[in-house]
Design an enzyme around this catalytic site. Structure first.
Site, mmCIF file in Angstrom:
data_model
loop_
_atom_site.group_PDB
_atom_site.id
_atom_site.type_symbol
_atom_site.label_atom_id
_atom_site.label_comp_id
_atom_site.label_asym_id
_atom_site.label_seq_id
_atom_site.Cartn_x
_atom_site.Cartn_y
_atom_site.Cartn_z
ATOM 1 N N HIS A 84 0.816 -1.220 0.000
ATOM 2 C CA HIS A 84 0.000 0.000 0.000
ATOM 3 C C HIS A 84 0.842 1.259 0.000
ATOM 4 O O HIS A 84 0.346 2.335 0.283
ATOM 5 C CB HIS A 84 -0.955 -0.021 1.197
ATOM 6 C CG HIS A 84 -1.826 -1.247 1.208
ATOM 7 N ND1 HIS A 84 -1.937 -2.074 2.285
ATOM 8 C CD2 HIS A 84 -2.575 -1.791 0.227
ATOM 9 C CE1 HIS A 84 -2.750 -3.082 1.983
ATOM 10 N NE2 HIS A 84 -3.148 -2.937 0.739
ATOM 11 N N CYS A 130 16.864 11.550 -16.557
ATOM 12 C CA CYS A 130 15.550 11.091 -16.998
ATOM 13 C C CYS A 130 14.514 12.216 -16.913
ATOM 14 O O CYS A 130 13.731 12.431 -17.812
ATOM 15 C CB CYS A 130 15.139 9.903 -16.116
ATOM 16 S SG CYS A 130 13.412 9.454 -16.198
ATOM 17 N N GLN A 153 -8.309 -6.537 18.298
ATOM 18 C CA GLN A 153 -9.686 -6.948 18.017
ATOM 19 C C GLN A 153 -9.709 -8.269 17.251
ATOM 20 O O GLN A 153 -8.681 -8.722 16.772
ATOM 21 C CB GLN A 153 -10.409 -5.885 17.167
ATOM 22 C CG GLN A 153 -10.623 -4.565 17.857
ATOM 23 C CD GLN A 153 -9.415 -3.653 17.768
ATOM 24 O OE1 GLN A 153 -8.473 -3.925 17.040
ATOM 25 N NE2 GLN A 153 -9.431 -2.566 18.527
ATOM 26 N N VAL A 185 0.910 -4.960 19.432
ATOM 27 C CA VAL A 185 2.014 -5.477 18.636
ATOM 28 C C VAL A 185 3.359 -5.145 19.294
ATOM 29 O O VAL A 185 4.266 -5.981 19.348
ATOM 30 C CB VAL A 185 1.953 -4.895 17.203
ATOM 31 C CG1 VAL A 185 3.208 -5.215 16.427
ATOM 32 C CG2 VAL A 185 0.730 -5.441 16.469
HETATM 33 ZN ZN LIG Z 1 13.148 8.348 -14.107
#
Ligand SMILES: [Zn+2]
EC number: 2.3.1.286
Length: 219
Positions: free
Chosen positions: A8, A52, A117, A133
Site C-alpha cells: 500500500h 531522466c 480486536q 504489537v
Molecule cells: Zn526516471
C-alpha cells in the site's frame, strides 16, 4: 528491496513515472494517492548524456488504486514459501492483502494473528494473540536475543542476511523449552501484563520462526 513487499506504499518513498526508479527520502514525501510530489527524476540515461527528468509521485495508494504488481508478486511468493505467517496489527479485511497469509496456511504452513480486536481470519489461525504489537514484538525479540534498533529514519540496506535464519533457529532450539512454552497450550501464564492468547489445540505448538510476513501499517 527484493525482500520487502510494500503493498500500500511507503510515506518515505517517491518513484519516477517514466523509469520506475524509487527514491527513499529522510522525511515524508508529502502527498498521497500517487500524486506528483513536484520533484523530478535524476537518473542519468545511457551514456550519461542527460537525466531522466520524469515526474516523481508518491507511492501511497488510494482506495481505488490497484496494488503494485511487483510487490504483490513478491508478497504472494513469500506467503507460498513461508512455514509461518505472522500478521501484526491488521483486521485482515481488505483484499487481496488480507488473504495473503491464508496462502501459507493452504500450503501447510502456520498462521499467527496478533491484533487487539477479532479479525476476519481468526478461525484459520493456529495462534491468536489479542495484545499490542509492540508488547508482543518486544518479548519476541528478547526471546530471540535480538536488539530492537532505535528508529532514526528510513534506512536502505543493500541486502538481507540469509545466514541469520539458521542462527535464529539454533537459538530457538536452545530456548524453546521454557519461554515459549506458554504458547504451547500448557497453561503457563504469560509473564506480560494483560497479554491474552488463545491456543486452539496443544498440537499446534510454536513453529520455528523462519520467515515472517510483516504487513506494512500503511493503508
Ligand atoms: Zn526516471
Amino acid at each position: 528491496r527484493d525482500k520487502l513487499a510494500e503493498l500500500h506504499g511507503n510515506m518515505f518513498v517517491e518513484e519516477c513515472v517514466k523509469c520506475g526508479k524509487q527514491y527513499v527520502r529522510d522525511a515524508v514525501v508529502g502527498s498521497m494517492g500517487l500524486k506528483p510530489t513536484g520533484r523530478l527524476c535524476s537518473v542519468t540515461k545511457a551514456r550519461g548524456l542527460r537525466a531522466c527528468r520524469g515526474k516523481l509521485r508518491d507511492t501511497i495508494l488510494d482506495w481505488e488504486d490497484s496494488l503494485p504488481d511487483r510487490d504483490l508478486t513478491l508478497a504472494d511468493e513469500a506467503c507460498r514459501k513461508a512455514d509461518l505467517s505472522v500478521t501484526l496489527g491488521t483486521s485482515l479485511q481488505i483484499k487481496p492483502s488480507g488473504n495473503l497469509p491464508l496462502i501459507t496456511k493452504k500450503r501447510g504452513g502456520k498462521l499467527v494473528i496478533v491484533n487487539l480486536q477479532a479479525t476476519k481470519h481468526d478461525r484459520q489461525a493456529d495462534l491468536r494473540i489479542h495484545a499490542y504489537v509492540d508488547d508482543v514484538m518486544t518479548k519476541l525479540m528478547k526471546l530471540l536475543g535480538l536488539e530492537v534498533p532505535e528508529w532514526t529514519g528510513p534506512v536502505v540496506v543493500e541486502s538481507a542476511e540469509p545466514a541469520r535464519a539458521e542462527q535464529l533457529q539454533g537459538r530457538l532450539k536452545e530456548e524453546k523449552e521454557e519461554p515459549l512454552s506458554h504458547h504451547n497450550g500448557t497453561g503457563t501464564p504469560c509473564p506480560g501484563r494483560g497479554l491474552k492468547q488463545e491456543c486452539p489445540s496443544p498440537a499446534t505448538g510454536p513453529a520455528p520462526v523462519k520467515k515472517m510476513k510483516v504487513e506494512p501499517l500503511l493503508t
